[in-house]
Write a protein that holds these residues in place. Structure first.
Motif, mmCIF file in Angstrom:
data_model
loop_
_atom_site.group_PDB
_atom_site.id
_atom_site.type_symbol
_atom_site.label_atom_id
_atom_site.label_comp_id
_atom_site.label_asym_id
_atom_site.label_seq_id
_atom_site.Cartn_x
_atom_site.Cartn_y
_atom_site.Cartn_z
ATOM 1 N N GLY A 192 0.813 -1.208 0.000
ATOM 2 C CA GLY A 192 0.000 0.000 0.000
ATOM 3 C C GLY A 192 0.845 1.255 0.000
ATOM 4 N N LEU A 239 0.385 3.836 -3.029
ATOM 5 C CA LEU A 239 -0.113 5.174 -2.710
ATOM 6 C C LEU A 239 0.947 6.247 -2.927
ATOM 7 N N THR A 240 2.215 5.906 -2.696
ATOM 8 C CA THR A 240 3.288 6.856 -2.965
ATOM 9 C C THR A 240 3.367 7.166 -4.455
ATOM 10 N N LEU A 271 0.899 6.869 -6.639
ATOM 11 C CA LEU A 271 -0.302 7.617 -7.012
ATOM 12 C C LEU A 271 -0.216 9.063 -6.534
ATOM 13 N N SER A 272 0.352 9.271 -5.344
ATOM 14 C CA SER A 272 0.528 10.641 -4.849
ATOM 15 C C SER A 272 1.431 11.441 -5.773
ATOM 16 N N TYR A 314 -4.909 10.538 -1.841
ATOM 17 C CA TYR A 314 -3.822 9.576 -2.039
ATOM 18 C C TYR A 314 -2.628 9.919 -1.146
ATOM 19 N N ALA A 327 -3.491 9.205 2.584
ATOM 20 C CA ALA A 327 -3.561 7.749 2.780
ATOM 21 C C ALA A 327 -2.163 7.148 2.747
ATOM 22 N N GLY A 328 -1.318 7.662 1.846
ATOM 23 C CA GLY A 328 0.063 7.179 1.765
ATOM 24 C C GLY A 328 0.844 7.462 3.035
#
Length: 284
Positions: free
Chosen positions: A58, A62-63, A65-66, A130, A133-134
């Motif tokens: 994750g 998420l990193t 996507l960020s 994102y 959450a990351g």
């Protein structure tokens, strides 16, 4: 610095695949170390490690996507938030309260890193989701690395030896989702590119071992401080080796961050010495 060579000089644009390669190299390196007696592998149920591996995957997803949905400046600012988030998790769920001097030194470090690395800050709703959450998943992963070592009574290499292959397998299905796989089949894998990718994997093995060792023997907070020191070295190394721009703002931020890192280290050493003296006095 080597990863920068992989991505920019050799145009290997497959970050998730490179992470898989890193964990495969880590596992192979640990197998070699175990064979030569550096540590003794200890069997652990794979189900017990699924949460740790899932949080790592994750964190990677998420990193990425960020970075995809946010500006570089907002991405860097979100990474700085990992340190206070780790501190909050440890306080809320593990009862580890930080002293005021430590909190102040961490604030100085985060401020300095922000000044040194955060540039353009533009944000949007999905990118913010994102990024936050990351930060949360990354912080949980770092805390769990330490708590699982203690709960399972594993040394850093023993836990990493169990996690590395599981994490690699869990990331494989994400490669076609996060990486431009259409370009992968036509990528010109030269001897130079292969050598640099393998060097990156070898360094990842050493870095992963050091991460687990730092968190296991100190704390996730100390690992974050080391990570901020690494960022300062990356900025300076980029200027010296790649001629990346480095202005007065970067230098000011690096100086502030290094001041905070020095203060954090000194405070912790003093607290350790005080605790050791109190323990010795009780024994007497």
């Amino acid at each position: 610095m080597v990863n920068k060579l992989v991505f920019k000089t050799y145009a290997f644009e497959f970050g998730t695949l490179l992470t898989v390669i890193h964990f495969v190299c880590t596992w192979l390196g640990l197998m070699l170390c175990a064979r030569f007696g550096a540590f003794t592998p200890k069997a652990v149920s794979w189900r017990r490690l699924m949460g740790l591996c899932a949080s790592f995957c994750g964190f990677v997803v998420l990193t990425n996507l960020s970075l995809q949905y946010n500006s570089v400046g907002f991405y860097q600012m979100a990474k700085v938030l990992t340190t206070p988030t780790v501190a909050a998790i440890q306080t809320a769920f593990y009862g580890k309260r930080l002293s005021l001097p430590v909190i102040l030194s961490l604030a100085v470090i985060c401020f300095g890193v922000g000044v040194a690395s955060v540039t353009d800050v533009s944000m949007n709703f999905i990118g913010t989701v994102y990024a936050l959450a990351g930060v949360l998943v990354t912080s949980l992963y770092q805390v769990w690395v330490g708590s699982e070592q203690k709960a399972l009574q594993l040394s850093p290499p023993q836990l990493l030896y169990q996690q590395a292959p599981l994490a690699a397998l869990m990331l494989v299905p994400l490669v076609p989702v996060l990486d431009p796989v259409s370009k992968l089949w036509s990528y010109p894998l030269t001897v130079g590119a292969l050598a640099v990718i393998l060097l990156s994997g070898t360094l990842a093995f050493l870095v992963n071992w050091s991460i687990f060792a730092i968190i296991g023997r100190t704390s996730a907070i100390t690992y974050n401080v080391v990570g901020h020191a690494k960022l300062c070295l990356i900025l300076l190394g980029g200027f010296l080796l790649f001629r990346d721009p480095l202005d007065w703002r970067n230098l000011t931020g690096i100086s502030i961050a290094l001041t905070g890192i020095f203060a954090y280290s000194k405070i912790n050493l003093q607290q350790q010495a005080k605790a050791a003296a109190e323990t010795a006095a009780r024994k007497d």
